[in-house]
Design an enzyme around this catalytic site. Structure first.
Site, mmCIF file in Angstrom:
data_model
loop_
_atom_site.group_PDB
_atom_site.id
_atom_site.type_symbol
_atom_site.label_atom_id
_atom_site.label_comp_id
_atom_site.label_asym_id
_atom_site.label_seq_id
_atom_site.Cartn_x
_atom_site.Cartn_y
_atom_site.Cartn_z
ATOM 1 N N ARG A 448 28.635 55.226 66.435
ATOM 2 C CA ARG A 448 27.464 56.002 66.019
ATOM 3 C C ARG A 448 27.375 56.144 64.505
ATOM 4 O O ARG A 448 26.413 56.707 63.997
ATOM 5 C CB ARG A 448 27.495 57.374 66.695
ATOM 6 C CG ARG A 448 27.406 57.257 68.217
ATOM 7 C CD ARG A 448 27.238 58.605 68.905
ATOM 8 N NE ARG A 448 27.198 58.408 70.349
ATOM 9 C CZ ARG A 448 28.238 58.559 71.152
ATOM 10 N NH1 ARG A 448 29.405 58.914 70.648
ATOM 11 N NH2 ARG A 448 28.136 58.362 72.454
ATOM 12 N N VAL A 449 28.394 55.661 63.797
ATOM 13 C CA VAL A 449 28.324 55.628 62.335
ATOM 14 C C VAL A 449 27.689 54.321 61.878
ATOM 15 O O VAL A 449 26.906 54.276 60.936
ATOM 16 C CB VAL A 449 29.725 55.808 61.721
ATOM 17 C CG1 VAL A 449 29.690 55.600 60.214
ATOM 18 C CG2 VAL A 449 30.257 57.192 62.041
#
Length: 592
Positions: A448-449
């Site tokens: 999710r980064v």
């Protein structure tokens, strides 16, 4: 007479030399004033271990005026590790000052008794002011931690085997929460959940004491994750990048390579100023010893700490192990350093907590886990973050490991940890058995980064790789039916097959960022698509070796700039063409 004795305060007095009448009357007067009692019944007994002075116990409290306690306090003051000396005379001068300035503090603490004990749990009564997480000490020297507070009793988990612990034994409060010594001297060591050495290299001397449970950094104390933490694993660094301060879950069935990914990530941190902590929970001693040997062989123990709570350890030590490891990590993070911590694995940690909770009499919930098992892992993983520059800019990157059963990611513990972390790397059993190592499932894995944790060079060459692999998976279905394929589809299948082979990586051989970019740059230009699947890996390794020897400037530019401009890309492709021509020439010569 009987009623008067029942109303009187009963106290016990331990001494080396019997008190005089004046001393005894003074003690009784102190008790009457302290507890508001009219009468005092004093039980006296001799204890030579006190060296001198008295210990008075009454009303669930203990007042320690013994010489033994005075010497203990003096010893702690003189052993203060924060001071450094260069000359012997400085030591003597400082000792004189400490002794002259020393003031004894009466130790006033609560004490109670053991009501019941068994299966690593003791139920206590009499500790009216105990707090959750407080350490208590039994009279046989065993320590425990308060875990359950009820109106009339306290549930306590034991840090060790109950052994000689029995009903009726006295237990004293300490007023301190469970913690661990922290410091640089843990580097290169193998310790247990309490910080005691397991490698036979002597005790570990800490420079500070951190509680094992601390509040996570506030949002205002954090900064966005932007600096990559490279694993050295091509499939992860290209498609599911991990940043310093991120929490990336490694999840999969048993024996699918989860620990191998963690070990390769540790090996890849060599020379990158990252401190690594490997927390082994509920594992066999032989398996941990093998991992330690691999780290020593790879030269990684110089910057690594191994904290072990094995399968034979009590559930209490398995429960506190990840918190102890995080406390050590926080010490380094507050020094402005980057830390990588691996929890292997949190499935066994949850099982240990479930056992403790059931023994404490807590109500079971889904899959017999207590209702607060989500909070158990969230308060642990929330402590991993990247601190703001005002607080030193340190970070803790967490790689928790979760074991699934037959790929069931919808089970209770997996779904809990997935919702807490910033992405997951899902390892699929079918891919593993097909020979895909690491067996990363591209569809179920995510970071999710994302590209925020990649260098510009890696971001440029890996932007389409996930889409192309997904297209290859879909097209692969047609080959199962023996359908006639057009040339474009055949090329796409050949390209996808070469990508799959390229992502295979042997254990213990992490790749540098430059090697990963070179490999993907050549692959994206379809330079491996015309090779047989069995030859792709050898061609990749040969190309990298050729560039390192003949064109080291390419590697240096990638490492220095961390960008891939058009000029550098052309130089990589020209080098690949030269390598291909040289290889073909050698084959012609070899064939005569």
């Amino acid at each position: 007479m009987k009623d008067a004795q029942e109303k009187a305060l009963r106290a016990s007095l331990l001494f080396v030399h019997p008190p005089t009448k004046e001393q005894e009357e003074g003690i009784c007067q102190f008790l009457r004033e302290e507890f508001g009692a009219q009468d005092v019944i004093l039980d006296k007994s001799q204890d030579p271990s006190l060296i001198g002075g008295f210990i008075l116990r009454a009303g669930g409290r203990e007042f320690d005026w013994s010489m033994r306690e005075q010497l203990s306090q003096m010893r702690q003051k003189l052993q203060d590790g924060s001071r450094k000396f260069h000359e012997p005379q400085e030591v003597i001068s400082m000792l004189h000052e400490d002794i002259a300035a020393f003031q004894f503090k009466n130790k006033d603490r609560e004490f109670g008794t053991v009501k019941s004990v068994g299966d690593g749990i003791a139920v206590l009564e009499g500790l009216d002011h105990a707090m959750y997480g407080e350490v208590v000490i039994f009279e046989n020297g065993l320590k425990g931690m308060v875990q359950d507070i009820r109106p009339d009793e306290i549930g306590c988990m034991l840090f060790g085997r109950e052994g000689t612990l029995s009903v009726g034994m006295q237990v004293a409060s300490t007023g301190k929460r469970a913690g661990i010594q922290v410091g640089e001297r843990y580097l290169g060591r193998v310790v247990d959940a309490l910080g005691s050495p397991l490698d036979g290299k002597g005790p570990v001397e800490g420079v500070d004491f951190y509680p094992i449970e601390r509040d996570a950094p506030r949002i205002l104390d954090r900064k966005p994750v932007s600096k990559p933490l490279e694993t050295g694993i091509l499939s992860i660094d290209s498609m599911f990048p991990i940043g310093r301060g991120q929490r990336e879950l490694i999840i999969g069935d048993r024996q699918t390579g989860k620990t191998s990914i963690a070990m390769d990530t540790i090996l890849n941190q060599k020379g990158k100023d990252v401190i690594c902590i490997y927390v082994a929970i509920g594992q066999k001693a032989g398996a941990v010893a093998k991992q330690v040997h691999n780290l020593e062989k790879g030269g990684a123990m110089d910057y690594t700490i191994v904290l072990v709570s094995g399968a034979s350890d009590p559930a209490s030590l398995q429960y506190i192990a990840p918190y102890s490891g995080t406390a050590i990590a926080e010490y380094f993070m507050h020094q402005g350093k980057d830390v990588l911590i691996i929890y292997d694995d949190l499935s066994k940690h949850a099982v240990a907590y479930r056992a403790l909770s059931l023994l404490l009499g807590r109500a079971p919930g889904r899959e017999a886990y207590p209702g607060d098992v989500f909070y158990l892992h969230s308060r642990l993983l929330e402590r991993s973050s990247a601190l703001s520059d005002e607080l030193g800019g340190g970070s803790i990157t967490a790689l928790p490991i979760i074991e699934t059963l037959e790929g069931d990611v919808a089970a209770y513990i997996p779904t809990n940890v997935i919702s807490i972390t910033d992405g997951q790397i899902f390892l699929e059993s079918d891919l593993f058995f097909e020979g895909m190592r690491p067996a990363v499932n591209v569809g179920l894995s995510v970071s999710r980064v994302g590209g925020a944790a990649q260098t510009k060079a890696m971001k440029k060459v890996s932007s389409r790789i996930r889409i192309e692999l997904a297209q290859y998976r879909e097209m692969q279905v047609f080959t199962q039916f023996g359908a006639d394929l057009d040339e474009d589809t055949k090329e796409q299948l050949a390209y996808g097959s070469s990508l799959m082979e390229l992502l295979k990586q042997p254990l213990g051989h992490p790749m540098s960022m430059a090697d990963e970019v070179i490999s993907l740059c050549a692959a994206s230009d379809r330079r491996f698509a015309d090779k047989k699947p069995a030859d792709v890996k050898s061609c990749q390794l040969g190309l990298l070796d050729y560039i390192h020897k003949v064109h080291p400037d390419i590697v240096q530019d990638l490492q220095r700039k961390k960008e891939l401009d058009d000029d550098l890309r052309e130089r990589i492709l020209d080098a690949e063409s030269s390598y291909r021509a040289e290889t073909a020439k050698k084959q012609v010569t070899a064939n005569g």
